[in-house]
Write a protein that holds these residues in place. Structure first.
Motif, mmCIF file in Angstrom:
data_model
loop_
_atom_site.group_PDB
_atom_site.id
_atom_site.type_symbol
_atom_site.label_atom_id
_atom_site.label_comp_id
_atom_site.label_asym_id
_atom_site.label_seq_id
_atom_site.Cartn_x
_atom_site.Cartn_y
_atom_site.Cartn_z
ATOM 1 N N GLU A 1 -11.336 -5.822 2.347
ATOM 2 C CA GLU A 1 -10.538 -4.733 2.493
ATOM 3 C C GLU A 1 -9.273 -5.838 1.889
ATOM 4 O O GLU A 1 -8.480 -6.920 2.270
ATOM 5 N N ILE A 2 -8.321 -5.189 0.743
ATOM 6 C CA ILE A 2 -7.525 -5.847 -0.174
ATOM 7 C C ILE A 2 -6.249 -4.804 0.366
ATOM 8 O O ILE A 2 -5.334 -5.353 0.606
ATOM 9 N N ILE A 3 -6.372 -3.641 0.217
ATOM 10 C CA ILE A 3 -5.257 -2.753 0.420
ATOM 11 C C ILE A 3 -5.716 -1.991 1.921
ATOM 12 O O ILE A 3 -6.715 -1.154 1.575
ATOM 13 N N PRO A 4 -5.007 -1.884 2.789
ATOM 14 C CA PRO A 4 -5.145 -1.261 4.018
ATOM 15 C C PRO A 4 -5.205 0.168 3.784
ATOM 16 O O PRO A 4 -4.828 0.781 2.804
ATOM 17 N N CYS A 5 -6.365 0.929 4.368
ATOM 18 C CA CYS A 5 -6.452 2.307 4.507
ATOM 19 C C CYS A 5 -5.857 3.117 5.267
ATOM 20 O O CYS A 5 -5.859 3.475 6.200
ATOM 21 N N LYS A 6 -4.375 3.269 4.708
ATOM 22 C CA LYS A 6 -3.193 3.859 5.346
ATOM 23 C C LYS A 6 -2.524 4.876 4.845
ATOM 24 O O LYS A 6 -1.606 5.546 5.071
ATOM 25 N N TYR A 7 -3.248 5.191 3.507
ATOM 26 C CA TYR A 7 -2.807 6.118 2.764
ATOM 27 C C TYR A 7 -3.688 7.580 2.973
ATOM 28 O O TYR A 7 -4.862 7.448 3.083
ATOM 29 N N LYS A 8 -3.121 8.862 2.702
ATOM 30 C CA LYS A 8 -3.813 10.080 2.643
ATOM 31 C C LYS A 8 -4.725 10.299 1.465
ATOM 32 O O LYS A 8 -5.716 10.890 1.447
ATOM 33 N N ASP A 9 -4.158 9.669 0.172
ATOM 34 C CA ASP A 9 -4.626 9.798 -1.092
ATOM 35 C C ASP A 9 -4.328 8.525 -1.788
ATOM 36 O O ASP A 9 -3.174 7.991 -1.543
ATOM 37 N N ALA A 10 -5.162 8.303 -2.713
ATOM 38 C CA ALA A 10 -4.877 7.200 -3.753
ATOM 39 C C ALA A 10 -5.772 7.496 -5.038
ATOM 40 O O ALA A 10 -6.734 8.075 -4.821
ATOM 41 N N ASP A 11 -5.171 7.018 -5.990
ATOM 42 C CA ASP A 11 -5.625 7.083 -7.252
ATOM 43 C C ASP A 11 -5.991 5.517 -7.844
ATOM 44 O O ASP A 11 -5.708 4.602 -7.372
#
Length: 114
Positions: free
Chosen positions: A7-17
């Motif tokens: 994991e590089i970017i934490p899964c804290k967003y509702k959506d990501a592109d």
């Protein structure tokens, strides 16, 4: 995640592109913003809506209206328009709606005559 499954970017967003012009559009409970490939929030998640970057600019919507930001998060064109089209394929001008009328602006927000 990277290719190794880390994991590089934490899964804290509702959506990501996907990344576009080096930044990815993300959506949190606060709104839309942009992160870099290290997961740093370069442009805070404060917009009602945001489009992906294209040719150095992204169209964003605040509570005041539509405008454009650069990759440093500066509102190059103020969020004061009722609607805004894109700077298509790197075009030097875009159509925006102000006081019910569509006008043409350049990448600095200055009205131009075509």
């Amino acid at each position: 995640m990277n290719k190794d499954g880390e994991e590089i970017i934490p899964c804290k967003y509702k959506d990501a592109d996907a990344f576009s012009d080096g930044l990815a559009r993300v959506h949190s409970k606060e709104g839309w913003g942009f992160i870099n490939k290290d997961g740093e929030e370069i442009i805070p998640c404060k917009y009602k809506y945001a489009d992906a970057f294209s040719y150095g600019l992204a169209r964003v919507q605040s509570k005041e209206g539509w405008g454009f930001v650069n990759k440093d998060g500066e509102e190059i064109i103020s969020c004061k328009y009722e609607d805004a089209d894109y700077f298509w394929f790197g075009a030097e001008t875009a159509e925006v709606k102000l006081n019910g009328e569509w006008i043409t602006i350049d990448k600095t927000g200055k009205q131009v005559t075509e």
